[in-house]
Design a protein around this motif. Structure first.
Motif, PDB file in Angstrom:
ATOM      1  N   VAL A   1     -17.622 -36.731  41.980  1.00  0.00           N
ATOM      2  CA  VAL A   1     -16.444 -37.593  42.027  1.00  0.00           C
ATOM      3  C   VAL A   1     -16.636 -38.602  43.155  1.00  0.00           C
ATOM      4  O   VAL A   1     -16.979 -38.225  44.279  1.00  0.00           O
ATOM      5  N   VAL A   2     -16.418 -39.887  42.846  1.00  0.00           N
ATOM      6  CA  VAL A   2     -16.635 -40.962  43.821  1.00  0.00           C
ATOM      7  C   VAL A   2     -15.451 -41.924  43.810  1.00  0.00           C
ATOM      8  O   VAL A   2     -14.675 -41.956  42.851  1.00  0.00           O
ATOM      9  N   GLU A   3     -15.336 -42.715  44.870  1.00  0.00           N
ATOM     10  CA  GLU A   3     -14.352 -43.800  44.912  1.00  0.00           C
ATOM     11  C   GLU A   3     -14.959 -45.096  44.385  1.00  0.00           C
ATOM     12  O   GLU A   3     -14.363 -45.798  43.587  1.00  0.00           O
ATOM     13  N   ASP A   4     -16.141 -45.446  44.870  1.00  0.00           N
ATOM     14  CA  ASP A   4     -16.790 -46.710  44.506  1.00  0.00           C
ATOM     15  C   ASP A   4     -17.897 -46.425  43.494  1.00  0.00           C
ATOM     16  O   ASP A   4     -19.054 -46.212  43.864  1.00  0.00           O
ATOM     17  N   ILE A   5     -17.534 -46.440  42.230  1.00  0.00           N
ATOM     18  CA  ILE A   5     -18.490 -46.089  41.180  1.00  0.00           C
ATOM     19  C   ILE A   5     -19.589 -47.142  41.041  1.00  0.00           C
ATOM     20  O   ILE A   5     -20.742 -46.812  40.766  1.00  0.00           O
ATOM     21  N   ASP A   6     -19.267 -48.411  41.269  1.00  0.00           N
ATOM     22  CA  ASP A   6     -20.274 -49.467  41.148  1.00  0.00           C
ATOM     23  C   ASP A   6     -21.378 -49.308  42.193  1.00  0.00           C
ATOM     24  O   ASP A   6     -22.566 -49.377  41.864  1.00  0.00           O
ATOM     25  N   ALA A   7     -21.005 -49.104  43.444  1.00  0.00           N
ATOM     26  CA  ALA A   7     -21.999 -48.930  44.507  1.00  0.00           C
ATOM     27  C   ALA A   7     -22.823 -47.672  44.275  1.00  0.00           C
ATOM     28  O   ALA A   7     -24.029 -47.656  44.547  1.00  0.00           O
ATOM     29  N   THR A   8     -22.192 -46.628  43.765  1.00  0.00           N
ATOM     30  CA  THR A   8     -22.909 -45.379  43.530  1.00  0.00           C
ATOM     31  C   THR A   8     -23.895 -45.526  42.374  1.00  0.00           C
ATOM     32  O   THR A   8     -25.011 -45.015  42.432  1.00  0.00           O
ATOM     33  N   ILE A   9     -23.511 -46.255  41.339  1.00  0.00           N
ATOM     34  CA  ILE A   9     -24.435 -46.543  40.232  1.00  0.00           C
ATOM     35  C   ILE A   9     -25.634 -47.335  40.761  1.00  0.00           C
ATOM     36  O   ILE A   9     -26.787 -47.027  40.439  1.00  0.00           O
ATOM     37  N   GLU A  10     -25.374 -48.357  41.567  1.00  0.00           N
ATOM     38  CA  GLU A  10     -26.463 -49.172  42.129  1.00  0.00           C
ATOM     39  C   GLU A  10     -27.421 -48.317  42.949  1.00  0.00           C
ATOM     40  O   GLU A  10     -28.639 -48.471  42.874  1.00  0.00           O
ATOM     41  N   PHE A  11     -26.880 -47.391  43.729  1.00  0.00           N
ATOM     42  CA  PHE A  11     -27.707 -46.501  44.548  1.00  0.00           C
ATOM     43  C   PHE A  11     -28.608 -45.646  43.667  1.00  0.00           C
ATOM     44  O   PHE A  11     -29.814 -45.562  43.888  1.00  0.00           O
TER      45      PHE A  11
ATOM     46  N   LEU B   1     -32.861 -43.616  38.563  1.00  0.00           N
ATOM     47  CA  LEU B   1     -32.131 -43.121  37.411  1.00  0.00           C
ATOM     48  C   LEU B   1     -31.746 -44.287  36.509  1.00  0.00           C
ATOM     49  O   LEU B   1     -31.665 -45.430  36.961  1.00  0.00           O
ATOM     50  N   VAL B   2     -31.501 -43.994  35.257  1.00  0.00           N
ATOM     51  CA  VAL B   2     -31.178 -45.008  34.256  1.00  0.00           C
ATOM     52  C   VAL B   2     -29.731 -44.819  33.828  1.00  0.00           C
ATOM     53  O   VAL B   2     -29.336 -43.713  33.442  1.00  0.00           O
ATOM     54  N   LEU B   3     -28.948 -45.897  33.887  1.00  0.00           N
ATOM     55  CA  LEU B   3     -27.553 -45.845  33.448  1.00  0.00           C
ATOM     56  C   LEU B   3     -27.527 -45.742  31.931  1.00  0.00           C
ATOM     57  O   LEU B   3     -28.004 -46.628  31.234  1.00  0.00           O
ATOM     58  N   GLU B   4     -26.982 -44.643  31.418  1.00  0.00           N
ATOM     59  CA  GLU B   4     -26.852 -44.468  29.971  1.00  0.00           C
ATOM     60  C   GLU B   4     -25.583 -45.108  29.445  1.00  0.00           C
ATOM     61  O   GLU B   4     -25.550 -45.547  28.307  1.00  0.00           O
ATOM     62  N   GLY B   5     -24.532 -45.114  30.257  1.00  0.00           N
ATOM     63  CA  GLY B   5     -23.285 -45.709  29.813  1.00  0.00           C
ATOM     64  C   GLY B   5     -22.137 -45.410  30.746  1.00  0.00           C
ATOM     65  O   GLY B   5     -22.236 -44.561  31.626  1.00  0.00           O
ATOM     66  N   ARG B   6     -21.057 -46.167  30.534  1.00  0.00           N
ATOM     67  CA  ARG B   6     -19.805 -46.002  31.271  1.00  0.00           C
ATOM     68  C   ARG B   6     -18.693 -45.962  30.255  1.00  0.00           C
ATOM     69  O   ARG B   6     -18.763 -46.648  29.235  1.00  0.00           O
ATOM     70  N   ALA B   7     -17.646 -45.194  30.572  1.00  0.00           N
ATOM     71  CA  ALA B   7     -16.536 -45.109  29.639  1.00  0.00           C
ATOM     72  C   ALA B   7     -15.303 -44.559  30.338  1.00  0.00           C
ATOM     73  O   ALA B   7     -15.416 -43.772  31.275  1.00  0.00           O
ATOM     74  N   PRO B   8     -14.120 -44.963  29.859  1.00  0.00           N
ATOM     75  CA  PRO B   8     -12.898 -44.307  30.328  1.00  0.00           C
ATOM     76  C   PRO B   8     -12.741 -42.982  29.588  1.00  0.00           C
ATOM     77  O   PRO B   8     -13.169 -42.855  28.441  1.00  0.00           O
ATOM     78  N   VAL B   9     -12.164 -42.021  30.260  1.00  0.00           N
ATOM     79  CA  VAL B   9     -11.912 -40.712  29.652  1.00  0.00           C
ATOM     80  C   VAL B   9     -10.467 -40.348  29.931  1.00  0.00           C
ATOM     81  O   VAL B   9     -10.028 -40.372  31.083  1.00  0.00           O
TER      82      VAL B   9
ATOM     83  N   MET C   1      -4.689 -36.821  33.111  1.00  0.00           N
ATOM     84  CA  MET C   1      -5.941 -37.232  33.723  1.00  0.00           C
ATOM     85  C   MET C   1      -6.451 -38.540  33.110  1.00  0.00           C
ATOM     86  O   MET C   1      -6.458 -38.708  31.904  1.00  0.00           O
ATOM     87  N   ARG C   2      -6.830 -39.470  33.972  1.00  0.00           N
ATOM     88  CA  ARG C   2      -7.509 -40.711  33.557  1.00  0.00           C
ATOM     89  C   ARG C   2      -8.660 -40.917  34.531  1.00  0.00           C
ATOM     90  O   ARG C   2      -8.469 -40.896  35.743  1.00  0.00           O
ATOM     91  N   VAL C   3      -9.847 -41.096  33.978  1.00  0.00           N
ATOM     92  CA  VAL C   3     -11.035 -41.198  34.814  1.00  0.00           C
ATOM     93  C   VAL C   3     -12.016 -42.182  34.183  1.00  0.00           C
ATOM     94  O   VAL C   3     -12.038 -42.334  32.964  1.00  0.00           O
ATOM     95  N   GLU C   4     -12.763 -42.870  35.013  1.00  0.00           N
ATOM     96  CA  GLU C   4     -13.877 -43.682  34.535  1.00  0.00           C
ATOM     97  C   GLU C   4     -15.140 -42.899  34.855  1.00  0.00           C
ATOM     98  O   GLU C   4     -15.310 -42.432  35.979  1.00  0.00           O
ATOM     99  N   ILE C   5     -16.013 -42.738  33.864  1.00  0.00           N
ATOM    100  CA  ILE C   5     -17.255 -42.013  34.102  1.00  0.00           C
ATOM    101  C   ILE C   5     -18.448 -42.927  33.876  1.00  0.00           C
ATOM    102  O   ILE C   5     -18.375 -43.906  33.132  1.00  0.00           O
ATOM    103  N   ALA C   6     -19.541 -42.575  34.522  1.00  0.00           N
ATOM    104  CA  ALA C   6     -20.828 -43.221  34.299  1.00  0.00           C
ATOM    105  C   ALA C   6     -21.863 -42.104  34.219  1.00  0.00           C
ATOM    106  O   ALA C   6     -21.861 -41.193  35.053  1.00  0.00           O
ATOM    107  N   MET C   7     -22.719 -42.159  33.210  1.00  0.00           N
ATOM    108  CA  MET C   7     -23.761 -41.151  33.046  1.00  0.00           C
ATOM    109  C   MET C   7     -25.108 -41.795  33.349  1.00  0.00           C
ATOM    110  O   MET C   7     -25.450 -42.834  32.784  1.00  0.00           O
ATOM    111  N   LEU C   8     -25.849 -41.175  34.258  1.00  0.00           N
ATOM    112  CA  LEU C   8     -27.180 -41.645  34.624  1.00  0.00           C
ATOM    113  C   LEU C   8     -28.179 -40.528  34.359  1.00  0.00           C
ATOM    114  O   LEU C   8     -27.874 -39.363  34.599  1.00  0.00           O
ATOM    115  N   ARG C   9     -29.369 -40.889  33.877  1.00  0.00           N
ATOM    116  CA  ARG C   9     -30.384 -39.876  33.592  1.00  0.00           C
ATOM    117  C   ARG C   9     -31.653 -40.157  34.378  1.00  0.00           C
ATOM    118  O   ARG C   9     -31.948 -41.299  34.725  1.00  0.00           O
ATOM    119  N   THR C  10     -32.399 -39.097  34.619  1.00  0.00           N
ATOM    120  CA  THR C  10     -33.692 -39.241  35.276  1.00  0.00           C
ATOM    121  C   THR C  10     -34.687 -39.842  34.282  1.00  0.00           C
ATOM    122  O   THR C  10     -34.496 -39.735  33.066  1.00  0.00           O
TER     123      THR C  10
END
Length: 149
Positions: free
Chosen positions: A12-22, A28-36, A50-59
């Protein structure tokens, strides 16, 4: 019945964009982002509304994933981002890298902070811990070439 595989680790993160960039800088490869949200999400998490934005990254090898979540509702209730390495609960994610010095230099430019030193374990690994965005504790390991005996 045995476990077939581990699908992902959730963070769980606050700044999802910065964490994706890291994590993409790490390789890692960004597979996708979506609201849940919705009844099924409420049901599985036990969090009503519950409302959440997720991002899935893979090795790069496709075997492991990290799921980043940014909660919009309900509000986050605890913050463990700066817990020391001997705290109970989630400790760290460890990644094997080709060149620990290069990886560390690139991640420091993205705000990573070393926890200790880069150390060598026998003739097998060079290792270090870093704090990434959101205080996420990351282990880096470079496997050293084994010389035949």
């Amino acid at each position: 019945m045995t476990v077939k595989r581990m699908d992902n680790v959730g963070i769980v993160v606050e700044d999802i964009d910065a964490t994706i960039e890291f994590f993409t800088e790490l390789g890692l490869v960004l597979e996708g982002r979506a609201p849940v949200e919705g009844d099924w999400a409420d049901g599985v998490t036990g969090l009503h509304g519950m409302r959440v934005e997720i991002a899935m990254l893979r090795t790069p090898d496709g075997h492991s994933r990290i799921e980043l979540s940014r909660f919009l509702a309900p509000p986050v209730v605890a913050d463990h981002r700066n817990a020391p390495v001997n705290a109970l609960g989630y400790l760290r994610a460890m990644f094997t890298v080709e060149d620990i010095d290069d990886t560390l230099a690139r991640l420091v430019k993205r705000g990573a902070k070393p926890v200790g030193a880069v150390v060598q374990y026998e003739n097998m690994y060079r290792l270090c811990y870093i704090r990434g965005p959101e205080g996420i504790l990351i282990g880096l390991a470079e496997q050293l070439l084994q010389k035949p005996s």
